[in-house]
Design an enzyme around this catalytic site. Structure first.
Site, PDB file in Angstrom:
ATOM      1  N   HIS A  55       0.801  -1.233   0.000  1.00  0.00           N
ATOM      2  CA  HIS A  55       0.000   0.000   0.000  1.00  0.00           C
ATOM      3  C   HIS A  55       0.825   1.269   0.000  1.00  0.00           C
ATOM      4  O   HIS A  55       0.291   2.356  -0.074  1.00  0.00           O
ATOM      5  CB  HIS A  55      -0.944   0.011   1.202  1.00  0.00           C
TER       6      HIS A  55
HETATM    7  C1  UD1 Z   1      -2.297   5.221   6.043  1.00  0.00           C
HETATM    8  C2  UD1 Z   1      -1.006   5.680   6.747  1.00  0.00           C
HETATM    9  C3  UD1 Z   1       0.057   4.594   6.641  1.00  0.00           C
HETATM   10  C4  UD1 Z   1      -0.480   3.269   7.151  1.00  0.00           C
HETATM   11  C5  UD1 Z   1      -1.735   2.922   6.353  1.00  0.00           C
HETATM   12  C6  UD1 Z   1      -2.332   1.589   6.764  1.00  0.00           C
HETATM   13  C7  UD1 Z   1      -0.485   8.105   6.707  1.00  0.00           C
HETATM   14  C8  UD1 Z   1       0.386   9.115   6.094  1.00  0.00           C
HETATM   15  N1  UD1 Z   1      -0.464   6.882   6.145  1.00  0.00           N
HETATM   16  O1  UD1 Z   1      -1.993   5.111   4.659  1.00  0.00           O
HETATM   17  O2  UD1 Z   1       1.157   4.966   7.438  1.00  0.00           O
HETATM   18  O3  UD1 Z   1       0.507   2.267   6.964  1.00  0.00           O
HETATM   19  O4  UD1 Z   1      -2.703   3.971   6.570  1.00  0.00           O
HETATM   20  O5  UD1 Z   1      -3.440   1.294   5.995  1.00  0.00           O
HETATM   21  O6  UD1 Z   1      -1.162   8.392   7.658  1.00  0.00           O
HETATM   22  N2  UD1 Z   1      -9.389   4.671   1.901  1.00  0.00           N
HETATM   23  C9  UD1 Z   1     -10.579   3.982   1.771  1.00  0.00           C
HETATM   24  N3  UD1 Z   1     -11.132   3.493   2.920  1.00  0.00           N
HETATM   25  C10 UD1 Z   1     -10.588   3.679   4.148  1.00  0.00           C
HETATM   26  C11 UD1 Z   1      -9.384   4.389   4.242  1.00  0.00           C
HETATM   27  C12 UD1 Z   1      -8.792   4.877   3.103  1.00  0.00           C
HETATM   28  O7  UD1 Z   1     -11.099   3.808   0.701  1.00  0.00           O
HETATM   29  O8  UD1 Z   1     -11.170   3.225   5.147  1.00  0.00           O
HETATM   30  C13 UD1 Z   1      -8.764   5.226   0.684  1.00  0.00           C
HETATM   31  C14 UD1 Z   1      -8.702   6.733   0.771  1.00  0.00           C
HETATM   32  O9  UD1 Z   1      -9.800   7.324   0.217  1.00  0.00           O
HETATM   33  C15 UD1 Z   1      -7.425   7.072   0.088  1.00  0.00           C
HETATM   34  C16 UD1 Z   1      -6.573   5.835   0.256  1.00  0.00           C
HETATM   35  O10 UD1 Z   1      -7.423   4.784   0.642  1.00  0.00           O
HETATM   36  O11 UD1 Z   1      -7.632   7.277  -1.275  1.00  0.00           O
HETATM   37  C17 UD1 Z   1      -5.456   6.067   1.237  1.00  0.00           C
HETATM   38  O12 UD1 Z   1      -5.936   6.311   2.569  1.00  0.00           O
HETATM   39  P1  UD1 Z   1      -5.064   7.174   3.630  1.00  0.00           P
HETATM   40  O13 UD1 Z   1      -5.578   6.994   4.999  1.00  0.00           O
HETATM   41  O14 UD1 Z   1      -4.922   8.548   3.138  1.00  0.00           O
HETATM   42  O15 UD1 Z   1      -3.621   6.541   3.560  1.00  0.00           O
HETATM   43  P2  UD1 Z   1      -3.147   5.041   3.579  1.00  0.00           P
HETATM   44  O16 UD1 Z   1      -2.527   4.770   2.258  1.00  0.00           O
HETATM   45  O17 UD1 Z   1      -4.216   4.099   4.052  1.00  0.00           O
END
Ligand code: UD1
Length: 379
Positions: A221
């Site tokens: 991820h």
């Molecule tokens: C975040 C953390 C990372 C951790 C990871 C575990 C930061 C900078 N990054 O990254 O350290 O290892 O979580 O998963 O804080 N999304 C969904 N559903 C959700 C959550 C997210 O669809 O429940 C989508 C969001 O819309 C976004 C993407 O996933 O487009 C990334 O989500 P985000 O929380 O911004 O960062 P992660 O890549 O999950």
């Protein structure tokens, strides 16, 4: 007087870190844990399922921050949490890990002023004390948003609970006073031990038609791996090659799925019998898949630790790690797309050792954190 402790939970890896602490604090009559969910992760299978598995109650406070750019997400959590701190006046704020909400809540809480001329008798502060659980980890790679979050959080926190000696050393090199650093061990291992019976109860891997000890689990991820179409394509090629050696179980993170779909690369993986693309798994199911696999291939931080503890080979697709002890003592190896095939061959040939679990990764970290909290408040 009961002391109120806010436990900040934001994203999937945080839930395993607050759960053992919540349960340990619930046994203390003078301490009251309050779960604050920032809403960074919000999907059922990225959040709610973990609360259920880890026997956590509904969050007491929900900030509903959601996704966005780094600044948007961090800013929204700061604005919402500052209001909560002013209204609820917690005695301590516990932030965990390295996600955007970790630094956001730290920044918000550190500038609050409760009573100008009446400091807390125990802490000497006129704001909540801020404690960071999993402090001191460093990848020394500031292109990772998590590294920036770790550095900034550790500069501001009043109390730094570290998982391993490298954490203590990093903090001391950065000039953090020794008295602020308390080595407590790895809280993720508490969750794993707390849930071991449930994890072992049902052979989840059977549902996916694989044999115990004869499949790989893959998780990816990190933006550096999955946001760039060229590296994502190379990763997909690697996955197809690996699938010719053993079946792969691949729970796909929302970020990765979105990118696979947008680039059309999902077609190179879908429909291949040896590649099982799954939705993100709940904690118990995912851990069952890990407990029984031959090999983990990942870019996650937590999985490097869990596999080390379990003695399962782990290949980490990153140029560095903030968890070097998983390499020096555990079963983890860093790898690139150029050398991963030969490292997979070594694992298959049984040439990788079992490793050794680091000190204080023993399932009792939450108790040591509670002892530290009691001592701060002279309880
Ligand atoms: C975040 C953390 C990372 C951790 C990871 C575990 C930061 C900078 N990054 O990254 O350290 O290892 O979580 O998963 O804080 N999304 C969904 N559903 C959700 C959550 C997210 O669809 O429940 C989508 C969001 O819309 C976004 C993407 O996933 O487009 C990334 O989500 P985000 O929380 O911004 O960062 P992660 O890549 O999950």
């Amino acid at each position: 007087m009961k002391r109120t402790i806010h436990l900040i939970a934001a994203a999937r890896p945080n839930f395993m870190k607050i759960a053992p602490l919540y349960h340990a604090l619930m046994k203390e009559s003078e301490l009251e844990p309050v779960i604050v969910h920032t809403g960074q992760h919000y999907d059922l299978n990225m959040s709610d399922a973990f609360f259920q598995d880890l026997r956590l109650p509904e969050p007491h406070i929900h900030l509903g921050a959601g996704s966005g750019s780094h600044a948007e997400q961090t800013g929204r959590v700061m604005i919402a949490y500052e209001k909560v701190v002013m209204e609820k006046r917690p005695d301590m704020v516990v932030v965990v890990g390295d996600v955007n909400s970790t630094i956001a809540c730290t920044l918000a809480a550190t500038k609050v002023v409760f009573d100008h001329d009446q400091n807390d008798a125990a802490t000497g502060l006129n704001r909540p004390m801020i404690a960071h659980l999993e402090a001191g980890l460093r990848s020394f790679d500031r292109t990772m948003p998590e590294e920036v979050n770790r550095l900034a959080t550790d500069v501001l926190a009043d109390l730094l609970w570290t998982p391993s000696p490298d954490g203590d050393e990093n903090l001391q090199h950065e000039g953090v006073a020794k008295e602020k650093i308390v080595r407590v061990g790895n809280i993720m291992i508490d969750s794993l031990e707390m849930m071991r019976e449930a994890i072992e109860a049902v052979p989840v891997y059977e549902k996916y038609g694989v044999t115990q000890g004869d499949y790989a689990v893959l998780t990816l991820h990190r933006p550096a791996n999955v946001d760039n179409p060229t590296s994502l394509k190379a990763l997909c090629d690697m996955i197809v090659r690996l699938s010719k050696q053993m079946p792969i179980i691949f729970p796909v993170h929302p970020r990765t799925r979105k990118n696979l779909e947008n680039t059309g690369l999902i077609d190179t993986l879908e429909g291949k019998p040896e590649i099982r693309l799954l939705e993100p798994q709940n904690y118990i199911s995912f851990m069952n898949l890990i407990f029984n696999c031959r090999l983990a291939v990942t870019d996650s931080g937590g999985l490097q630790e869990e596999t080390s503890y379990l003695g399962i080979p782990c290949l980490t697709l990153r140029p560095n790690t903030e968890r070097p002890i998983t390499i020096t003592q555990g079963t983890n190896q860093l790898c690139t797309l150029d050398d991963i095939d030969s490292k997979i061959d070594q694992v298959i040939a049984g040439e990788t050792g079992k490793g050794k679990s680091p000190d204080l990764w023993d399932g009792h970290t939450a108790d040591r954190v509670v002892t530290s909290i009691r001592s701060v408040f002279n309880i």
